[in-house]
Design a protein around this motif. Structure first.
Motif, short mmCIF file in Angstrom:
data_model
loop_
_atom_site.label_atom_id
_atom_site.label_comp_id
_atom_site.label_asym_id
_atom_site.label_seq_id
_atom_site.Cartn_x
_atom_site.Cartn_y
_atom_site.Cartn_z
N THR A 165 -0.36 1.23 -20.79
CA THR A 165 -1.80 0.90 -20.36
C THR A 165 -1.35 -0.36 -19.22
OG1 THR A 165 -2.97 1.40 -22.19
CG2 THR A 165 -3.86 0.14 -20.56
N MET A 166 -0.49 -1.22 -19.75
CA MET A 166 -0.12 -2.35 -18.72
C MET A 166 0.79 -1.80 -17.49
SD MET A 166 1.35 -5.42 -21.48
CE MET A 166 1.31 -6.70 -19.87
N LYS A 167 1.41 -0.85 -17.86
CA LYS A 167 2.17 -0.15 -16.66
C LYS A 167 1.25 0.41 -15.65
CE LYS A 167 5.67 3.23 -15.50
NZ LYS A 167 6.70 4.30 -16.09
N LEU A 168 0.11 1.21 -16.10
CA LEU A 168 -0.76 1.68 -15.46
C LEU A 168 -1.89 0.70 -14.53
CD1 LEU A 168 -2.10 4.56 -17.70
CD2 LEU A 168 -0.43 4.92 -15.73
N PHE A 169 -1.98 -0.30 -15.30
CA PHE A 169 -2.74 -1.45 -14.67
C PHE A 169 -1.98 -2.18 -13.60
CE2 PHE A 169 -3.53 -5.82 -14.56
CZ PHE A 169 -4.92 -6.01 -14.22
N PHE A 170 -0.57 -2.00 -13.67
CA PHE A 170 0.10 -2.81 -12.45
C PHE A 170 0.09 -1.70 -11.40
CE2 PHE A 170 4.29 -3.03 -10.55
CZ PHE A 170 4.13 -4.41 -10.01
N GLN A 171 0.25 -0.62 -11.65
CA GLN A 171 0.48 0.56 -10.77
C GLN A 171 -0.89 0.24 -9.85
OE1 GLN A 171 1.35 4.15 -12.38
NE2 GLN A 171 3.50 3.54 -12.90
N ILE A 172 -2.12 0.26 -10.57
CA ILE A 172 -3.56 0.23 -9.82
C ILE A 172 -3.76 -0.77 -9.05
CG2 ILE A 172 -5.89 0.16 -10.39
CD1 ILE A 172 -5.33 2.02 -12.85
N VAL A 173 -3.32 -2.27 -9.62
CA VAL A 173 -3.36 -3.26 -8.87
C VAL A 173 -2.50 -3.69 -7.80
CG1 VAL A 173 -3.44 -5.91 -9.24
CG2 VAL A 173 -4.47 -4.58 -10.96
N CYS A 174 -1.29 -3.21 -7.93
CA CYS A 174 -0.31 -3.29 -7.09
C CYS A 174 -0.41 -2.27 -5.84
CB CYS A 174 1.05 -2.98 -7.77
SG CYS A 174 2.46 -3.31 -6.54
N GLY A 175 -0.86 -1.22 -6.15
CA GLY A 175 -1.11 -0.11 -5.09
C GLY A 175 0.12 0.37 -4.40
N PRO A 176 -0.10 1.32 -3.57
CA PRO A 176 1.12 2.15 -2.92
C PRO A 176 1.87 1.14 -1.69
CG PRO A 176 -1.05 2.59 -1.95
CD PRO A 176 -1.35 2.01 -3.06
N LEU A 177 1.35 0.05 -1.42
CA LEU A 177 1.89 -0.90 -0.48
C LEU A 177 2.65 -1.95 -1.13
CD1 LEU A 177 -0.97 -1.12 2.39
CD2 LEU A 177 0.71 0.43 2.23
N CYS A 178 2.67 -1.91 -2.42
CA CYS A 178 3.36 -2.99 -3.32
C CYS A 178 5.00 -2.99 -2.94
CB CYS A 178 2.98 -2.96 -4.75
SG CYS A 178 3.80 -4.55 -5.67
N GLN A 179 5.51 -4.03 -2.55
CA GLN A 179 7.11 -3.90 -2.38
C GLN A 179 8.04 -4.03 -3.64
OE1 GLN A 179 8.24 -2.63 0.42
NE2 GLN A 179 5.94 -2.31 0.92
N SER A 180 7.32 -4.87 -4.59
CA SER A 180 7.86 -5.30 -5.81
C SER A 180 8.56 -4.10 -6.50
CB SER A 180 7.13 -6.20 -6.63
OG SER A 180 6.24 -5.28 -7.51
N ASN A 181 9.73 -4.66 -7.07
CA ASN A 181 10.48 -3.46 -8.03
C ASN A 181 9.69 -3.23 -9.64
OD1 ASN A 181 12.57 -2.90 -6.19
ND2 ASN A 181 13.69 -4.68 -6.95
N PRO A 182 8.94 -2.02 -9.67
CA PRO A 182 8.27 -1.93 -10.97
C PRO A 182 9.34 -2.00 -12.12
CG PRO A 182 8.46 -0.10 -9.99
CD PRO A 182 9.18 -0.82 -9.03
N LEU A 183 8.65 -2.42 -13.40
CA LEU A 183 9.28 -2.40 -14.54
C LEU A 183 9.28 -1.00 -14.97
CD1 LEU A 183 7.92 -5.61 -16.15
CD2 LEU A 183 9.96 -5.48 -15.06
N THR A 184 10.50 -0.74 -16.02
CA THR A 184 10.16 0.54 -16.75
C THR A 184 9.31 0.41 -17.71
OG1 THR A 184 12.09 -0.18 -18.02
CG2 THR A 184 12.74 0.86 -16.00
N THR A 185 9.23 1.64 -18.35
CA THR A 185 8.10 1.86 -19.40
C THR A 185 8.58 0.92 -20.40
OG1 THR A 185 7.33 4.10 -18.66
CG2 THR A 185 7.07 3.44 -21.01
N VAL A 186 9.76 1.05 -20.95
CA VAL A 186 10.61 0.25 -22.25
C VAL A 186 10.19 -1.10 -21.94
CG1 VAL A 186 12.57 -0.14 -23.27
CG2 VAL A 186 12.34 2.27 -22.66
N GLU A 187 10.51 -1.62 -20.51
CA GLU A 187 10.23 -2.96 -20.37
C GLU A 187 8.97 -3.39 -20.41
OE1 GLU A 187 13.99 -3.60 -16.97
OE2 GLU A 187 12.07 -3.00 -16.38
#
Length: 523
Positions: A206-228
């Motif tokens: 859920t934290m991963k999904l939350f980050f994807q929603i907040v960050c959006g498609p224009l986010c340039q940061s490297n996303p964490l993996t699910t395990v991270e």
């Protein structure tokens, strides 16, 4: 004063341990432990209590001032409660360290323990069972577990002067010292550890999904993996787990209860308010063989059984409430439990029914959150979707604490028994860090939520549905061959049979990954 029946009176044992000095908990309250009733020498048929001599016949010839003093003393002794043998170890352990709980705390803890992420997986069970069997199974499970909850609350002080503060203690009283440990210790510890593992899976994803929603498609940061993300969530859980005892997390339980009610309502309201997928169907999923269909149904019923969790914490929650002759602990406990399970019902049933109506057999194996993100991430405002996922994260953090507390209590009980001294802050902290990362490793090794939920529901079903019925018969001893006797024996053995079947369904679902539900994505 009307004399109490012999079974309700407590005699003061003459052993040296009866003079054990009272140990004050951090809350300033005694940590009572029960004393087994011993027959007075010579097999006397009457027992003595501190107030048995203060009767109207005894007081009648005494003047008013003395009478008033004796009556006040009688009231004081009754208010203090049973004279019990105190166990100093109880004042050192997280469950019984503080006894200043009340009905509000009981409601918070029961609601936090009874509703959460497991509700979001209920529509997965409906996709195998269909409308009729899904609703009928859910209603039966709710009524059944509510009855066994009442049993546990009543059995907490089934023996006068003795409080069964932990599920294992009550099992030992019912089944015997060794058999009680064998029967109850594994499923209760497994339920706590398994729930903690599932919470890490749900919280991290859920934290991963939350980050994807907040960050959006224009986010340039490297996303964490699910395990991270699992590691991030586990670290937050470990930080919060440093709170010392069960009463100290009452605020977290309140937060968990509020967030659970809020996001459960938001999830099903958002789902039913959107347009349903065009290829939706309400026919139970067709599987390649009869064996596959049977085991899938067992796994689905295990998911429903797992939705009604928290019975392994009922006695522990009640242990934090003070108990006296006039105000026994079961009164505020049952009052709080009734409120909690009313809200649990209005969370579970709409999520299960509304979620299945919205997605039918297209429901992803991850449950409602995955379906909401997969089908409606573009239809629902990002802010509203992000708030929903954030509430789930807060609830998982809160639920992790209450489900982990019995495991912390077991760790510290073993330590204090061997060393005869309380755990230092470093030892206590070390236990909790160790437990958090062990749960993380299990979660990484078994990242299948729906299958894990079915297996958990099967293996731990006796704790909720079977053992309390057996305990009632063995401790309360209802008259043989009466309705009460037959009813509890039948429910207990049905619970054992369902446990075996649901466990096989959960194992089969985890092994046969090829016939698990597919994670559907919109075109």
């Amino acid at each position: 004063m009307e004399e109490r029946p012999e079974t309700e009176l407590i005699s003061i044992p003459a052993t040296p341990r009866a003079s054990t000095p009272g140990i004050l908990t951090p809350a300033g309250l005694r940590s009572p432990r029960g004393v087994p009733k011993e027959a007075a020498g010579g097999g006397s048929t009457k027992s003595w209590t501190p107030t048995s001599f203060i009767s109207p016949r005894f007081l009648s010839p005494i003047g008013t001032p003395v009478k008033r003093v004796l009556i006040n003393m009688k009231g004081y002794l009754e208010e203090v409660g049973h004279l019990t043998k105190l166990n100093p170890q109880d004042a050192w352990l997280p469950i019984t360290e503080s006894r200043n709980g009340n009905a509000h705390y009981a409601a918070f803890h029961n609601l936090n323990a009874g509703v959460g992420f497991q509700a979001l997986v209920l529509p997965v069970a409906f996709s195998f069972l269909g409308w009729s069997w899904g609703i009928v199974s859910l209603i039966i499970a709710y009524l059944w577990q509510l009855y066994t909850l009442w049993i546990l609350v009543q059995l907490h002080e089934a023996v006068p002067g003795k409080r069964y503060n932990r599920y294992v203690e009550l099992a030992q009283a019912a089944f015997g010292e060794r058999l009680g440990v064998w029967l109850a210790l594994f499923p209760t510890v497994y339920l706590s550890a398994g729930t903690a593992t599932a919470l890490i899976l749900v919280g991290g994803e859920t934290m991963k999904l939350f980050f994807q929603i907040v960050c959006g498609p224009l986010c340039q940061s490297n996303p964490l993996t699910t395990v991270e993300w699992y590691l991030v969530f586990t670290s937050l859980c470990i930080v919060l787990s440093q709170l010392p005892n069960l009463n100290s997390i009452a605020g977290l339980s309140l937060l968990g209860a509020v967030t659970a009610i809020t996001y459960s309502t938001m999830v099903w309201v958002l789902s039913v308010s959107q347009q349903r997928p065009p290829s939706i169907s309400y026919e139970p999923l067709a599987l390649p063989s009869l064996t596959a269909s049977l085991f899938s149904v067992f796994n689905a019923l295990g998911i429903i059984a797992f939705a009604f969790r928290g019975h392994n914490l009922v006695l522990e929650i009640q242990a934090t409430i003070p108990s006296t002759f006039k105000k026994p602990a079961h009164v505020p406990m049952w009052r709080g439990a009734k409120v909690a399970y009313f809200f649990i019902a209005i969370c579970l049933f709409p999520v299960a029914i509304g979620g299945y109506w919205a997605y039918g057999n297209l429901m992803p194996s991850g449950g409602m959150l995955n379906a909401l993100f997969a089908f409606h991430s573009r239809d629902i405002p990002r802010g509203l979707l992000a708030v929903t996922f954030l509430l789930v994260v807060f609830n998982c953090l809160s639920s992790f604490q209450i489900y982990s507390m019995p495991v912390f209590d077991s760790f510290e009980a073993g330590y204090t028994s061997r060393t005869n001294r309380p755990c230092s802050i470093w030892v206590r902290s070390g236990f909790r860090v160790f437990y958090g990362f062990i749960s993380l490793l299990i979660g990484v090794a078994l990242p299948f939520l729906s299958s894990l939920a079915g297996l958990l529901g099967g293996l731990t079903l006796p704790v909720t549905f079977a053992y309390p019925c057996f305990m009632w018969v063995l401790i309360k001893k209802p008259t043989k061959y009466t309705f009460n006797w037959y009813f509890n024996w039948i429910l207990g053995w049905l619970g054992i049979a369902f446990s075996l079947a649901f466990s096989l369904g959960g194992i089969w679902s985890m092994v046969n990954t090829g016939i698990k539900l597919k994670f559907f994505k919109p075109n």
